[in-house]
Every structure is written in C-alpha cells, then in structure tokens.
Scaffold this motif. Sequence first.
Motif, PDB file in Angstrom:
ATOM      1  N   LEU A 435       0.829  -1.211   0.000  1.00 36.60           N
ATOM      2  CA  LEU A 435       0.000   0.000   0.000  1.00 36.60           C
ATOM      3  C   LEU A 435       0.861   1.257   0.000  1.00 36.60           C
ATOM      4  CD1 LEU A 435      -2.934  -0.797   2.484  1.00 36.60           C
ATOM      5  CD2 LEU A 435      -3.090  -0.397   0.026  1.00 36.60           C
ATOM      6  N   ALA A 436       1.919   1.238   0.809  1.00 36.65           N
ATOM      7  CA  ALA A 436       2.774   2.420   0.922  1.00 36.65           C
ATOM      8  C   ALA A 436       3.524   2.720  -0.366  1.00 36.65           C
ATOM      9  CB  ALA A 436       3.777   2.240   2.064  1.00 36.65           C
ATOM     10  N   GLY A 437       3.629   1.726  -1.245  1.00 36.35           N
ATOM     11  CA  GLY A 437       4.361   1.930  -2.491  1.00 36.35           C
ATOM     12  C   GLY A 437       3.490   2.338  -3.657  1.00 36.35           C
ATOM     13  N   ALA A 448      -5.868   3.586   5.545  1.00 35.55           N
ATOM     14  CA  ALA A 448      -6.237   2.181   5.344  1.00 35.55           C
ATOM     15  C   ALA A 448      -5.216   1.246   5.984  1.00 35.55           C
ATOM     16  CB  ALA A 448      -6.358   1.879   3.855  1.00 35.55           C
ATOM     17  N   LEU A 449      -3.977   1.720   6.104  1.00 37.29           N
ATOM     18  CA  LEU A 449      -2.942   0.904   6.726  1.00 37.29           C
ATOM     19  C   LEU A 449      -3.263   0.688   8.210  1.00 37.29           C
ATOM     20  CD1 LEU A 449      -0.495  -0.292   5.350  1.00 37.29           C
ATOM     21  CD2 LEU A 449       0.894   1.568   6.249  1.00 37.29           C
ATOM     22  N   GLY A 450      -3.635   1.760   8.894  1.00 33.81           N
ATOM     23  CA  GLY A 450      -4.023   1.639  10.298  1.00 33.81           C
ATOM     24  C   GLY A 450      -5.287   0.816  10.458  1.00 33.81           C
ATOM     25  N   TRP A 451      -6.193   0.971   9.494  1.00 30.21           N
ATOM     26  CA  TRP A 451      -7.448   0.211   9.511  1.00 30.21           C
ATOM     27  C   TRP A 451      -7.168  -1.286   9.420  1.00 30.21           C
ATOM     28  CZ3 TRP A 451     -10.081  -2.659   5.626  1.00 30.21           C
ATOM     29  CH2 TRP A 451     -11.447  -2.884   5.868  1.00 30.21           C
ATOM     30  N   THR A 497      -5.834   7.382  13.301  1.00 31.42           N
ATOM     31  CA  THR A 497      -7.265   7.621  13.101  1.00 31.42           C
ATOM     32  C   THR A 497      -7.887   6.550  12.210  1.00 31.42           C
ATOM     33  OG1 THR A 497      -6.791   9.999  13.289  1.00 31.42           O
ATOM     34  CG2 THR A 497      -8.964   9.375  12.483  1.00 31.42           C
ATOM     35  N   GLY A 498      -7.132   6.053  11.241  1.00 31.07           N
ATOM     36  CA  GLY A 498      -7.631   4.947  10.426  1.00 31.07           C
ATOM     37  C   GLY A 498      -7.863   3.701  11.260  1.00 31.07           C
ATOM     38  N   GLY A 499      -6.974   3.491  12.223  1.00 34.01           N
ATOM     39  CA  GLY A 499      -7.120   2.348  13.119  1.00 34.01           C
ATOM     40  C   GLY A 499      -8.370   2.426  13.969  1.00 34.01           C
ATOM     41  N   VAL A 500      -8.759   3.643  14.308  1.00 24.49           N
ATOM     42  CA  VAL A 500      -9.952   3.871  15.130  1.00 24.49           C
ATOM     43  C   VAL A 500     -11.181   3.206  14.518  1.00 24.49           C
ATOM     44  CG1 VAL A 500     -11.592   5.695  15.741  1.00 24.49           C
ATOM     45  CG2 VAL A 500      -9.173   5.975  16.276  1.00 24.49           C
TER      46      VAL A 500
END
Length: 557
Positions: A435-437, A448-451, A497-500
């Motif tokens: 995703l980061a790339g 979305a990464l934290g999600w 915040t995505g993880g939230v």
Amino acid sequence: METYTAVTNAVGGSLGLSALVATIPLLTFFVMLLGVKARAHWSALVALAASILVAVLGFHMPADLAGLSAIRGGIYGLVICWVILGAIWFYQITVLSGRFEDLRRVFDRLGGGDLRIQAILIAFCFGGLLEALAGFGAPVAITATMILSLGVKPLKAAVTVLIANTAPVAFGAVAVPITTAADVGGKDAHVIATIVGHQAPFLAMLVPLILLVILDGMKGLKDAWLPALVIGVSFAIAQWVTAATPAYNLTDVVACIVSMGVAVIFLQFWKPRGVEGVRERYGLPAQAEEKEALPAVRVWMALLPYVIVVAIFGVANLHAGLKAWLKSFVIKIDIQALSSRLVTADGKPVKDAVYNFAWMSNPGTLLIISGLVVAVVYFFFNEKGRYAFKFPAIFTEFGSVVYRMRWSILTIASVLALAYVMNFSGQTIAMGTFLAGLGTVYAFLAPALGWIGTAVTGSDTSANALFSKLQVSAAENLQHAGIHGATPELMLAANTTGGVVGKMISPQSLAIAATSVDMEGKESDILKAVVPWSFGMLVVVCVLVFLQTNVLSFLVP
C-alpha cells in the motif's frame, strides 16, 4: 541455529504477489464467518491454520517458529481475556448487589426517559471515559451489558457499543496509541496528538447521530437528532482543544466529562419526543411514573462502582510514581527459540518476541481490584431487606463468567495467535509495504494501513507499532514526489485515526461484544451490521487526510 528474517517479497520475489498471498488468512476468517456461517472460534482456528501455512509455504518461515509465534500470540490473547473477564465480573457485582436497577433509574432521569439518549450517554460518554482510562475491550464489555439491561436488543446493543467505541480510541488508555506512534516513528507525540485532534472530532460529531439510526432508525434520528448533535459537538470541541495542549493524554477524559455535563444541562431544557413510541417498537412496557423517590444516597451508591473504577484507573495511570511501581511487577515470558532466532534485517532480535506481562498495572487486574473494593463497600453499607448482598457470591460469579466466556476466550486467543503469525512471518508488513508503495494515491489511502492493522490485531496501539516506521518512510517518498503536505506526522496521525474505525470489525472486538450481549456464535451477524459503517467512516477519514495534504493543510501544525 537457523534464524529467520521476515521479507516483504518472499512469494516469487514479488511484493505485490506477497501482499496478495498475505490476505489469505484474513479472507479465510471472514469467508468462514460470513459465507460458511461457522462460529467465531472455528473461523479463527481455520484462519490461524491458513496463516501458518502461508507463513511456512509462502514466506518460508520455519514451521517450528510459525507454531511458536502462534503460542506467543495466544498468550497475549489470554491477557486480553483477563481484561474482559474483569470487566464483565465487575458489572455482575453491581447486578448481584441489587444496585443496578437504581443505576438504570439514574440514567433514565439523565436521558429524560428516552431509551435512545440513555444508550448514547452510556455507550458514547461513559464508554469513552472507560476507553480513556482502561481500553483493551473493557469499555465494550461493560457498556454492552449496561445497554442490554435498558431493554435494547442484543444485536443493536453490540453494534451500538462497537461504533460508539470509535471516537475515543485514538486517545484511549491515556493516549497510548499516539505515544506508540511517536516512539516507533521517531516524531513528536504532541504534534501527532494535535493532528489526530483535528481528525477524530469529525467522527465524534457523527457517531451519536449514527447511534440514533442504529437504535431507532430514521424515526429516532428525527425525534432526537438535536441532543445527539449536542453530545457529539461538545465532545468534538473538547477533544479538539485538549489534544492541542501538553495534557493531550487526558483528551478523552476531558471530552467525555464535558459532553456528559453539557448533555445533562441541555436535557433540563429539552423534552424528549417519541419516548413511548420507541418503547413500543422495542416491545417494552409503557414507562410508568415513579411511585418511589430515589434518595440521593441510593443514587450515590448506584454510581459508586464507576466512581471507584475511574478513580483507581486515574490514579494508576496518572500518578507517575505509582504507575512505575505497578509496572515493576512483571512476569517475563521468553520463548527462547523466538527471541533468539527471530531477527530484523539488521540482525537485532524482533521487539515483541519476549512478552513482559506487567500484571499489576494491567487493566484486568485493576478491574478486579475495583470490583473487590465495590464488593467490600456494598457488603458493609447494605440496607437489609432491600439489598441482600452476600460477599462469597462474587467468587462463584467469577467462575460463571469464565464458563460463559469459554468459547470467546478460544476465539480471542486464536485471533491473536493469527495476528502474531502474520506479523512475525512478514505477512502484515507485506500488505502495508505494498500500500505504501502506491505513489501519490497513498496520500488518500494512508489511513487504510491503520485500519488493516487494527482489524488484524484488535488494537490501534499494535497497528501503530506495526506501521509507524512504514508511514514515515511513505511520507518522505510522497514529499520527494512533490506532495509536501504529506508530512510524517500527518501520516502517523492518519494511521492512528484509520485504526480507530477498524477496531469495530476486528475479530477480537466482535468476540467481546458477542460475549457481553449473550450472542456467542453469532459474531457474523454483528460483523454484517458494522462492516458498512466501518467502510463508510474509513472513506471519511481517507478524504479528510488527503485534504489535509493540500487545501486543509492549515490543520497540520
């Protein structure tokens, strides 16, 4: 001695292929849960087996290390179960004491007799306060049982508490997710907290309105949108202001107290509408006029358990000396094969291979202590005839809670075992690196990464520990590509915040909610109900973060 270092292109030398293969365990879990409609513990066990196969066959992890990684995760899962056991047992003490009915009447008064407002006050305001101090599933477990007692149906109660638990998670457990992001990412926690404080409030304003829709559909939204908005906006303003101060670790404590206080004052002037209609739709009897006054001493005794739990958690987390002393009681769990053979690319041992269980400062232990204090107080200050409280019953009740939770304990332990196999073998980081790339589009997808991380581990803190370095690296690449607003601090905040909004769909959270509302085995029903909200909120966060890289850059200090 054979060592193992996780790499992100293990499958065919391709990052993309490795990331695709890494999704197999998660897809297996959700297919088992939603497609096959298997019970959560079977779904988790099958997904765990899939993660081990992917680790061994796809990521070339030695089979013994894959199995030991599962054991390491299972141990952590049992620690989380200790927290949930403590939370449910603590609630049961208030039921055994006979005082819970008085507490229900207190919330009835605070909510103006409106079941929907009562549920929002409990799940959003009170649950947020518990999240601020405890975290680790305790708020969901406690508030779900409380809302269930109001007459809210089990599925709606579970969905309500899972969604209500979004707004305070970023600053939960005295802002541990944010301090973890700062430590791992090497950035200033105060700056990250300020940015999160300019993101999370937008969710906070929406959550009470969403809860109304869940509890009573569009009719509920029409009847009670104003008090719900007042609660959400007051929480959001307090969160926005406090997050930008040096006391950012108390953000949720302040926000919850402010929103509860504002709600109580507002409800003195606003008359609820449709109160009897919602009771009829819930199949509850019409609200009877109180024939018996509720003396101040009974109000105080009903609220006392939660005053005690907030006080104990507050002192344990905010008093530096006591906090350090409690954390000195540690049980070290060192699986030698993992700690000596799992190494990073630079040859250092993987950080989480050794688990230091600080059992005295653990939220589960603090909840047990809180419960014992409450039991002692109720035993000695007992009105004969009205509150027949027998002290030995609390120990029998603990055994009953353990028995009730037996399948949920297996589910949670299996889910955390799955998470650790995926983490140690490189599966999770492969998905994140892919995703980061993605280049400039990553400015939109960063949350979305934290999600994903929180959905896998059930913890925003764990998601930040996994992906903070990756977020900083991705931000630096974006800045080189000309997106100068994509600062490392913004990407770390985006991960948080995505993880939230990913926490509500994590298998761990689903199991906790299902156990708390007596829906063991029906986690798939809860998942179906929360998935659309989780995706919708993720899109909101993605759009907000993307705008903060350009037109809303003034929101990034």
